[in-house]
Design a protein around this motif. Structure first.
Motif, PDB file in Angstrom:
ATOM      1  N   THR A  53       0.834  -1.207   0.000  1.00 39.53           N
ATOM      2  CA  THR A  53       0.000   0.000   0.000  1.00 39.53           C
ATOM      3  C   THR A  53       0.868   1.256   0.000  1.00 39.53           C
ATOM      4  O   THR A  53       0.595   2.209  -0.744  1.00 39.53           O
ATOM      5  N   LEU A  54       1.912   1.280   0.802  1.00 37.63           N
ATOM      6  CA  LEU A  54       2.804   2.441   0.825  1.00 37.63           C
ATOM      7  C   LEU A  54       3.508   2.634  -0.514  1.00 37.63           C
ATOM      8  O   LEU A  54       3.696   3.765  -0.966  1.00 37.63           O
ATOM      9  N   GLY A  55       3.874   1.545  -1.162  1.00 43.38           N
ATOM     10  CA  GLY A  55       4.460   1.649  -2.500  1.00 43.38           C
ATOM     11  C   GLY A  55       3.479   2.226  -3.500  1.00 43.38           C
ATOM     12  O   GLY A  55       3.825   3.071  -4.326  1.00 43.38           O
ATOM     13  N   ALA A  56       2.224   1.790  -3.419  1.00 44.54           N
ATOM     14  CA  ALA A  56       1.183   2.314  -4.316  1.00 44.54           C
ATOM     15  C   ALA A  56       0.935   3.798  -4.050  1.00 44.54           C
ATOM     16  O   ALA A  56       0.701   4.577  -4.981  1.00 44.54           O
ATOM     17  N   LEU A  57       1.005   4.184  -2.790  1.00 45.25           N
ATOM     18  CA  LEU A  57       0.815   5.608  -2.463  1.00 45.25           C
ATOM     19  C   LEU A  57       1.975   6.458  -2.979  1.00 45.25           C
ATOM     20  O   LEU A  57       1.792   7.638  -3.287  1.00 45.25           O
ATOM     21  N   THR A  58       3.144   5.866  -3.099  1.00 46.41           N
ATOM     22  CA  THR A  58       4.268   6.567  -3.719  1.00 46.41           C
ATOM     23  C   THR A  58       3.945   6.856  -5.180  1.00 46.41           C
ATOM     24  O   THR A  58       4.177   7.963  -5.673  1.00 46.41           O
ATOM     25  N   THR A  59       3.373   5.878  -5.878  1.00 46.88           N
ATOM     26  CA  THR A  59       2.970   6.075  -7.267  1.00 46.88           C
ATOM     27  C   THR A  59       1.835   7.097  -7.352  1.00 46.88           C
ATOM     28  O   THR A  59       1.809   7.930  -8.263  1.00 46.88           O
ATOM     29  N   TRP A  60       0.896   7.056  -6.401  1.00 53.07           N
ATOM     30  CA  TRP A  60      -0.192   8.032  -6.330  1.00 53.07           C
ATOM     31  C   TRP A  60       0.388   9.443  -6.213  1.00 53.07           C
ATOM     32  O   TRP A  60      -0.024  10.357  -6.927  1.00 53.07           O
ATOM     33  N   TRP A  61       1.368   9.588  -5.320  1.00 52.64           N
ATOM     34  CA  TRP A  61       2.001  10.888  -5.108  1.00 52.64           C
ATOM     35  C   TRP A  61       2.730  11.349  -6.379  1.00 52.64           C
ATOM     36  O   TRP A  61       2.677  12.533  -6.731  1.00 52.64           O
ATOM     37  N   LEU A  62       3.385  10.432  -7.073  1.00 49.38           N
ATOM     38  CA  LEU A  62       4.057  10.787  -8.330  1.00 49.38           C
ATOM     39  C   LEU A  62       3.055  11.301  -9.356  1.00 49.38           C
ATOM     40  O   LEU A  62       3.344  12.241 -10.107  1.00 49.38           O
TER      41      LEU A  62
END
Length: 141
Positions: A53-62
């Protein structure tokens, strides 16, 4: 560092990396740790889900960052435009499928680009990824 802690840390790191634009094999790491029977299955699923989930949120932030710098949709690739249309149509519900290989990254990126609610994005991403890891874990018990 104890072997048990390293296993959990390795699972977290693998899950995080697997959910960014880099490929990874967190399902294989989870399956290995489930078979080793050194940890509770629920604990393994939670660690993998949080990392992913934290990795996906990194992509969301990008995606959010990219929208600020490059607001024109014409700069997006075909896959990114398709993801953007899907997320526009379904909103945060589309992020339940963020666990899908290749497609999931695009959905998270599009959600950030569209500045969907961070809270609803986190919930949908977490729930979708948790269900996937539960299925993987119980397949290897």
């Amino acid at each position: 560092m104890q072997l048990e802690t390293f296993g959990m840390a390795g699972l977290f790191i693998s899950a995080f990396i697997s959910s960014t634009i880099a490929p990874g094999g967190s399902e294989a790491v989870l399956a290995y740790l489930v078979n080793s029977r050194q940890h509770a299955v629920e604990q393994l699923v939670m660690v993998a889900t949080v990392g992913n989930t934290l990795g996906a949120l990194t992509t969301w932030w990008l995606g959010m960052w990219a929208a600020k710098k490059y607001p024109a949709e014409t700069l997006l690739t075909g896959k990114q435009r398709k993801s953007l249309r899907t997320v526009r149509q379904w909103g945060s519900w589309a992020l339940l499928f963020s666990w899908l290989p290749v497609v999931g990254d695009g959905l998270c990126f599009a959600a950030g680009w569209l500045r969907l609610s961070l809270f609803s994005s986190i919930l949908a991403i977490f729930f979708g990824k948790a269900l996937r890891y539960i299925a993987v874990a119980y397949a290897f018990i």
